[in-house]
Design an enzyme around this catalytic site. Structure first.
Site, mmCIF file in Angstrom:
data_model
loop_
_atom_site.group_PDB
_atom_site.id
_atom_site.type_symbol
_atom_site.label_atom_id
_atom_site.label_comp_id
_atom_site.label_asym_id
_atom_site.label_seq_id
_atom_site.Cartn_x
_atom_site.Cartn_y
_atom_site.Cartn_z
ATOM 1 N N SER A 2 0.855 -1.186 0.000
ATOM 2 C CA SER A 2 0.000 0.000 0.000
ATOM 3 C C SER A 2 0.891 1.236 0.000
ATOM 4 O O SER A 2 2.010 1.206 0.534
ATOM 5 C CB SER A 2 -0.894 0.021 1.242
ATOM 6 O OG SER A 2 -1.530 1.286 1.390
ATOM 7 N N TYR B 248 -1.603 -0.310 10.485
ATOM 8 C CA TYR B 248 -1.692 -0.689 9.073
ATOM 9 C C TYR B 248 -0.494 -0.153 8.296
ATOM 10 O O TYR B 248 0.160 -0.886 7.549
ATOM 11 C CB TYR B 248 -2.995 -0.162 8.475
ATOM 12 C CG TYR B 248 -3.163 -0.479 7.014
ATOM 13 C CD1 TYR B 248 -3.485 -1.763 6.591
ATOM 14 C CD2 TYR B 248 -3.000 0.515 6.049
ATOM 15 C CE1 TYR B 248 -3.639 -2.058 5.242
ATOM 16 C CE2 TYR B 248 -3.146 0.225 4.692
ATOM 17 C CZ TYR B 248 -3.469 -1.053 4.303
ATOM 18 O OH TYR B 248 -3.618 -1.343 2.963
#
Length: 264
Positions: free
Chosen positions: A141, A154
């Site tokens: 990501s 995250y």
């Protein structure tokens, strides 16, 4: 599985990015091992792709936060010499502050974003190195280099996955084995439903379809990229980022405290 085609194993293959990878890799002639918790969806995808592309597909119901399921997948990766591509796509991203996140969500994020891709890579790599061929695609990501108050864990896990991918690339430089890290930005998947923030809350102009994301990532793979940022139009930005990171590391190698830290 009885054919002689190469096999791609995809985790998190029941929807979103993983399902599109299954479609695109079937188009490229790979037989598939599709792994996810929702076996009903896997069966539907398998039946469709078998009809469309004539490939052999094995579906495996597995929860990669469960030790026995992860061990079974490791055993498969070690033993099946037809596996030529591992797509580490399964992940978790509950968005919350560190204090407010429950233990279940925190543990799942660590298990899916760090432990599982690391262990699966370690399981498949000895065979790849022995055969001097194979590839790992790690789906990360852009949050690997951006942290918000609700993305601390995250972002940290995706930063790990990027660093892990780059380290493996350096380790394997003298082999025929490849590692690609794909860093999506906003993508239209079920991620946001699980994360706790609906997709509708974001600027839709900044959201990429899963089809565009995977197609761009595979073009990057074909072009030999080690890190692919499908939504970044100026490739020079990544090069500048990497150069700055290298320069910063070089500046640490002095053995002398910087003047601003001089005791008074």
């Amino acid at each position: 599985m009885s054919s002689s085609k190469p096999v791609a194993l995809i985790t998190g293959a029941s929807s979103g990015i993983g399902a599109v990878y299954a479609n695109r890799l079937a188009e490229r002639g790979y037989d598939l091992v599709l792994v996810a918790r929702r076996v009903d969806r896997l069966h539907a995808i398998s039946e469709k792709l078998t009809r469309q592309h004539g490939v052999e597909i094995r579906t495996l119901k597995a929860d990669l936060t469960v030790e026995n399921d992860l061990v079974s997948l490791e055993d498969l990766l070690r033993s099946d010499e037809r596996i030529a591509l591992l797509v580490n796509n399964a992940g978790n991203g509950k968005l919350s502050s560190t204090v407010d996140m429950c233990d279940v969500d925190a543990n799942a994020t660590l298990a899916l974003n760090i432990v599982a891709p690391t262990r699966l890579a370690r399981a498949v790599l000895p065979g790849f190195v022995k055969r001097n061929t194979g590839a790992i695609i790690n789906i990360g990501s852009v949050m690997a280099f951006c942290t918000l108050p609700i993305t601390t864990l995250y972002s940290a896990t995706k930063s790990y996955l990027l660093t892990f991918s780059q380290g493996l690339k350096a380790e394997l430089a003298e082999t025929g084995v490849r590692v690609q890290a794909v860093l999506p930005a906003g993508t239209a998947t079920e991620f946001y439903d699980h994360a706790g923030i609906p997709l509708s809350a974001f600027d839709q102009a900044a959201i990429m379809t899963t089809e565009n994301l995977v197609d761009a990532a595979l073009v990057g793979f074909d072009q030999g990229e080690d890190v692919t940022l499908p939504s970044v139009h100026d490739a020079g930005l990544w090069l500048a980022y990497e150069n700055a990171r290298s320069t910063l590391f070089g500046a640490t190698q002095t053995g002398v405290p910087a003047p601003r830290y001089k005791r008074t």
